[in-house]
Design a protein around this motif. Structure first.
Motif, short mmCIF file in Angstrom:
data_model
loop_
_atom_site.label_atom_id
_atom_site.label_comp_id
_atom_site.label_asym_id
_atom_site.label_seq_id
_atom_site.Cartn_x
_atom_site.Cartn_y
_atom_site.Cartn_z
N GLY A 41 0.87 -1.17 0.00
CA GLY A 41 0.00 0.00 0.00
C GLY A 41 0.91 1.22 0.00
O GLY A 41 2.14 1.11 -0.09
N LEU A 63 6.36 -7.21 -0.33
CA LEU A 63 5.51 -8.37 -0.63
C LEU A 63 4.04 -7.97 -0.50
O LEU A 63 3.64 -7.40 0.51
N GLU A 64 3.26 -8.29 -1.51
CA GLU A 64 1.85 -7.86 -1.54
C GLU A 64 0.98 -9.06 -1.89
O GLU A 64 1.21 -9.71 -2.90
N ASN A 72 -6.46 -0.15 1.15
CA ASN A 72 -7.09 1.14 1.44
C ASN A 72 -6.51 2.27 0.61
O ASN A 72 -7.18 3.27 0.36
N ILE A 79 -8.35 12.81 0.96
CA ILE A 79 -8.21 14.11 1.64
C ILE A 79 -6.85 14.20 2.34
O ILE A 79 -6.42 13.26 3.01
N TRP A 335 -17.98 1.47 -2.21
CA TRP A 335 -16.99 0.44 -1.89
C TRP A 335 -16.58 0.57 -0.42
O TRP A 335 -16.99 1.52 0.25
N LYS A 369 -3.34 10.78 3.79
CA LYS A 369 -2.61 12.04 3.95
C LYS A 369 -1.23 11.84 4.57
O LYS A 369 -0.35 12.66 4.42
C1 LIG Z 1 -13.38 4.45 2.25
C2 LIG Z 1 -12.11 5.03 2.81
C3 LIG Z 1 -11.91 6.41 2.76
C4 LIG Z 1 -10.74 6.96 3.28
N1 LIG Z 1 -10.54 8.30 3.12
C5 LIG Z 1 -9.36 8.85 3.51
C6 LIG Z 1 -9.09 10.23 3.25
O1 LIG Z 1 -9.90 10.94 2.65
N2 LIG Z 1 -7.91 10.73 3.67
C7 LIG Z 1 -6.99 9.98 4.34
O2 LIG Z 1 -5.96 10.51 4.73
N3 LIG Z 1 -7.20 8.65 4.55
C8 LIG Z 1 -8.35 8.06 4.15
N4 LIG Z 1 -8.58 6.73 4.35
C9 LIG Z 1 -7.57 5.92 5.06
C10 LIG Z 1 -6.44 5.51 4.15
O3 LIG Z 1 -6.94 4.97 2.96
C11 LIG Z 1 -5.55 4.47 4.85
O4 LIG Z 1 -5.19 4.91 6.14
C12 LIG Z 1 -4.26 4.24 4.07
O5 LIG Z 1 -4.53 4.06 2.70
C13 LIG Z 1 -3.56 3.02 4.61
O6 LIG Z 1 -2.50 2.70 3.75
P1 LIG Z 1 -1.64 1.42 4.02
O7 LIG Z 1 -0.56 1.41 3.02
O8 LIG Z 1 -1.29 1.37 5.46
O9 LIG Z 1 -2.68 0.22 3.82
P2 LIG Z 1 -3.24 -0.49 2.50
O10 LIG Z 1 -3.30 0.43 1.35
O11 LIG Z 1 -4.50 -1.19 2.91
O12 LIG Z 1 -2.10 -1.54 2.17
C14 LIG Z 1 -1.87 -2.70 2.95
C15 LIG Z 1 -1.57 -3.81 1.98
O13 LIG Z 1 -1.16 -4.96 2.72
C16 LIG Z 1 -1.57 -6.09 1.98
N5 LIG Z 1 -1.56 -7.26 2.86
C17 LIG Z 1 -2.38 -7.53 3.92
N6 LIG Z 1 -2.05 -8.71 4.46
C18 LIG Z 1 -1.00 -9.19 3.76
C19 LIG Z 1 -0.22 -10.40 3.84
N7 LIG Z 1 -0.48 -11.32 4.75
N8 LIG Z 1 0.77 -10.57 2.93
C20 LIG Z 1 1.04 -9.64 1.98
N9 LIG Z 1 0.33 -8.50 1.87
C21 LIG Z 1 -0.68 -8.28 2.74
C22 LIG Z 1 -2.97 -5.70 1.50
O14 LIG Z 1 -3.35 -6.48 0.38
C23 LIG Z 1 -2.78 -4.24 1.16
O15 LIG Z 1 -2.52 -4.00 -0.21
C24 LIG Z 1 -9.75 6.13 3.86
C25 LIG Z 1 -9.94 4.74 3.90
C26 LIG Z 1 -11.10 4.19 3.37
C27 LIG Z 1 -11.28 2.70 3.39
#
Ligand SMILES: Cc1cc2nc3c(=O)[nH]c(=O)nc-3n(C[C@H](O)[C@H](O)[C@H](O)COP(=O)(O)OP(=O)(O)OC[C@H]3O[C@@H](n4cnc5c(N)ncnc54)[C@H](O)[C@@H]3O)c2cc1C
Length: 415
Positions: A41, A63-64, A72, A79, A335, A369
């Motif tokens: 992510g 790794l993904e 997410n 925003i 979604w 953000k």
């Molecule tokens: C509907 C919605 C609206 C939002 N709006 C906002 C906004 O307006 N502004 C804002 O700042 N934030 C917003 N957020 C929050 C924001 O999207 C998240 O906090 C942020 O994207 C998290 O990023 P990440 O990289 O931590 O997680 P993710 O993008 O979820 O990435 C984590 C990754 O880990 C992978 N994964 C999980 N388990 C494993 C495993 N065992 N092995 C390998 N890979 C694995 C998943 O497939 C995923 O791709 C929103 C979230 C949602 C759901």
């Protein structure tokens, strides 16, 4: 890696766009890496990028289990703001916002950062006092925000009904350099830059187990076999509890679905981001013209990653009250994403009980953000083995020690 530029576009236009390279490579995993990040992510990819850029560590695999940016990061309402209340939060969110200002140039990839301004409406006297307090805190923290009058709210966003039937607008906390960015582009831009540094992004590779010896991490079992590493970063948002269990510890975190929806595209009618937290709804307009609308979290823990009907009704009821002109808009898509919520609504960027295993999670409903700042801080933690000033307060033991960073007002579900 070829640079993207106006000249490259012109050159490719002359040869039917046959010369573009793939944006990132898709290699098979090597047996060992200096560092492994679980989760491609935004936060995982940004961590890898700053490990390479700031610390020269490039023998890295990300790794993904699905496709990059498919969690997410590709599901949020984009925003970007930094008007949080507590000092550690303001520091990391403002670092992040300031990195967004030049991220397109830094990554040579247009992340479409649009500092169009974000307003958080105050619709009760309690909210007025809360936002005035945040404004004063932000002034001390060096974060530029101001409390604006209802008249100024109307000037900035004419489609807003400031005389709402239930909750008239009493003012708003305004951050002029807040705004939006293109979520996929943030993931893709970081991925392309990581790949260009020689890092391996391995999609469709799920981590199933974490191995250790003498209290130190030694590698991960994946659907593509065992991969050894000296340092492991877990950056998997809503699946953090599962990864922690594999590594033998528990996290103070819950997973819950958060939803959003978009309307059919319409002509430009709104060039700011508005959040109405009392009635609970928020909206901005995408470059395609769709109204991007954020809903609430489910009231129970789950991993469903999809929308549900009762949220549509609740969210649209709130928004029709705030923006009466949208009452006849058709909604196109809805979604959900699985967000990772801590008790104080602040993230964890932390060492863990397992040696050389680090965690970055808990960004909950508001981590888009934070992607650049979080990656910056997590890379420092992984490279040095100790947190730097940005990450220090976000350690996982704060819940045991009672050192909460309470952002339940700033980060409950509003973004
Ligand atoms: C509907 C919605 C609206 C939002 N709006 C906002 C906004 O307006 N502004 C804002 O700042 N934030 C917003 N957020 C929050 C924001 O999207 C998240 O906090 C942020 O994207 C998290 O990023 P990440 O990289 O931590 O997680 P993710 O993008 O979820 O990435 C984590 C990754 O880990 C992978 N994964 C999980 N388990 C494993 C495993 N065992 N092995 C390998 N890979 C694995 C998943 O497939 C995923 O791709 C929103 C979230 C949602 C759901």
């Amino acid at each position: 890696m070829k640079r993207y530029s106006v000249f490259a576009i012109a050159r490719e236009a002359m040869r039917y766009h046959m010369g573009w390279e793939r944006a990132w490579a898709s290699p098979e995993p090597k047996p060992a890496y200096d560092a492994i990040i679980v989760g491609a992510g935004g936060h995982g990819l940004a961590t890898a990028y700053y490990l390479g850029k700031n610390f020269g560590i490039t023998n890295v695999a990300i790794l993904e289990k699905g496709w990059l940016g498919g969690g997410n990061t590709g599901r949020n309402t984009t925003i970007i703001r930094s008007n949080y209340l507590q000092d550690p939060s303001a520091a990391i969110y403002e670092k992040s916002r300031s990195l967004y200002e030049t991220l397109s140039q830094d990554l040579n990839y247009n992340v479409m950062f649009s500092p169009r301004g974000v307003m958080m409406l105050a619709q009760t006297h309690h909210e007025v006092r809360g936002y005035l307090r945040t404004q004063h805190a932000n002034a001390l923290q060096g974060v530029a925000t101001e409390f604006i009058t209802p008249q100024r709210v109307k000037e900035l966003c004419p489609i807003l009904n400031i005389d709402g039937p239930r909750y008239p607008v009493l003012g708003a906390l305004w951050q002029a350099r807040g705004g939006t960015g293109r979520h996929d582009a943030v993931a893709w831009g970081y991925a392309r830059a990581c790949s260009a540094m020689g890092m391996h992004i391995i999609q469709n590779c799920e981590v199933k187990g974490v191995r250790s010896e003498n209290g130190q991490v030694t590698g991960v079992d994946t659907t593509k076999g065992f991969i050894s590493t000296k340092k492991l970063g877990m950056v998997v948002a809503g699946h953090s509890g599962q990864l922690a269990e594999m590594a033998g510890f528990r996290l103070p975190i819950e997973a819950v679905a958060l939803q959003a929806l978009v309307s059919e595209p319409i002509k430009p009618c709104m060039d700011v981001v508005v959040m109405a937290n009392t009635v609970h709804g928020y909206m901005s307009q995408s470059d395609k013209g769709e109204m991007v609308i954020g809903g609430g979290t489910d009231g129970f823990n789950n991993y469903t990653q999809r929308g549900s009907f009762h949220h549509i009704e609740e969210t649209l009821r709130a928004l029709v009250e705030t923006f009466p002109i949208i009452s006849r808009l058709k909604m196109l898509r809805q979604w959900g994403g699985i967000v990772d919520m801590t008790g104080d609504r602040s993230p964890l960027i932390s060492k863990t009980p397992l040696g050389n295993c680090f965690i970055n999670c808990g960004w909950g409903t508001g981590g888009f953000k934070a992607i650049p700042g979080s990656g910056w801080a997590m890379a420092e933690l992984m490279a040095k083995g100790e947190p730097g000033p940005l990450a220090e307060a976000f350690n996982m033991w704060r819940f045991k020690d009672g050192q909460f960073i309470d952002e339940s007002v700033a980060a409950g579900v509003a973004h």
